[in-house]
Design an enzyme around this catalytic site. Sequence first.
Site, short mmCIF file in Angstrom:
data_model
loop_
_atom_site.label_atom_id
_atom_site.label_comp_id
_atom_site.label_asym_id
_atom_site.label_seq_id
_atom_site.Cartn_x
_atom_site.Cartn_y
_atom_site.Cartn_z
N HIS A 1 12.04 1.22 -3.68
CA HIS A 1 10.77 1.38 -3.43
C HIS A 1 10.35 0.56 -2.19
O HIS A 1 10.19 -0.62 -2.14
CB HIS A 1 9.59 0.87 -4.65
CG HIS A 1 8.32 0.69 -4.29
ND1 HIS A 1 7.45 -0.26 -4.58
CD2 HIS A 1 7.50 1.87 -3.94
CE1 HIS A 1 6.18 0.10 -4.21
NE2 HIS A 1 6.14 1.30 -3.78
N ASN B 1 4.60 0.26 2.48
CA ASN B 1 3.85 0.64 3.73
C ASN B 1 3.19 -0.49 4.33
O ASN B 1 2.40 -1.33 3.59
CB ASN B 1 3.02 2.01 3.48
CG ASN B 1 3.79 3.37 3.18
OD1 ASN B 1 4.64 3.43 4.00
ND2 ASN B 1 3.12 3.89 2.31
N ASN C 1 2.24 -4.89 -6.54
CA ASN C 1 0.70 -4.73 -7.00
C ASN C 1 0.14 -5.82 -7.55
O ASN C 1 -0.85 -6.05 -7.55
CB ASN C 1 0.82 -3.48 -7.52
CG ASN C 1 1.32 -1.97 -6.85
OD1 ASN C 1 1.18 -2.57 -5.36
ND2 ASN C 1 1.51 -1.10 -7.11
#
Length: 105
Positions: free
Chosen positions: A17, A20, A67
């Site tokens: 993963h 960005n 996250n």
Amino acid sequence: EDIRSVLQRPERLVGIHFFNPVAKMPLVEVVTAAGGDAEVTRQACAFVRGIDKLPLSVQSAPGFLVNAVLGPYLLEAMRCVDEGIAPETVDEAALAFGMPMGPIE
């Protein structure tokens, strides 16, 4: 993890993963499910290092590890702006700390 059910060797499945913007973000999560092959995870981490990124080996779980950290970081940046700190100042502080880009940017 559903994809594992159709593989002949599900222990070889690993997720990679990228964050960005990929060109600025050095961290890459290398995701392994329960029962995953440790050697495959090692090879995936070596691949990530080979493309000049920093691998973070994590177990498969809903969402991504970053996250869990990113949300509070962004919320605090927004609180700072709400309290009157200029967005540019918040971004400059993050860059000075070593972040690849500011949270408001």
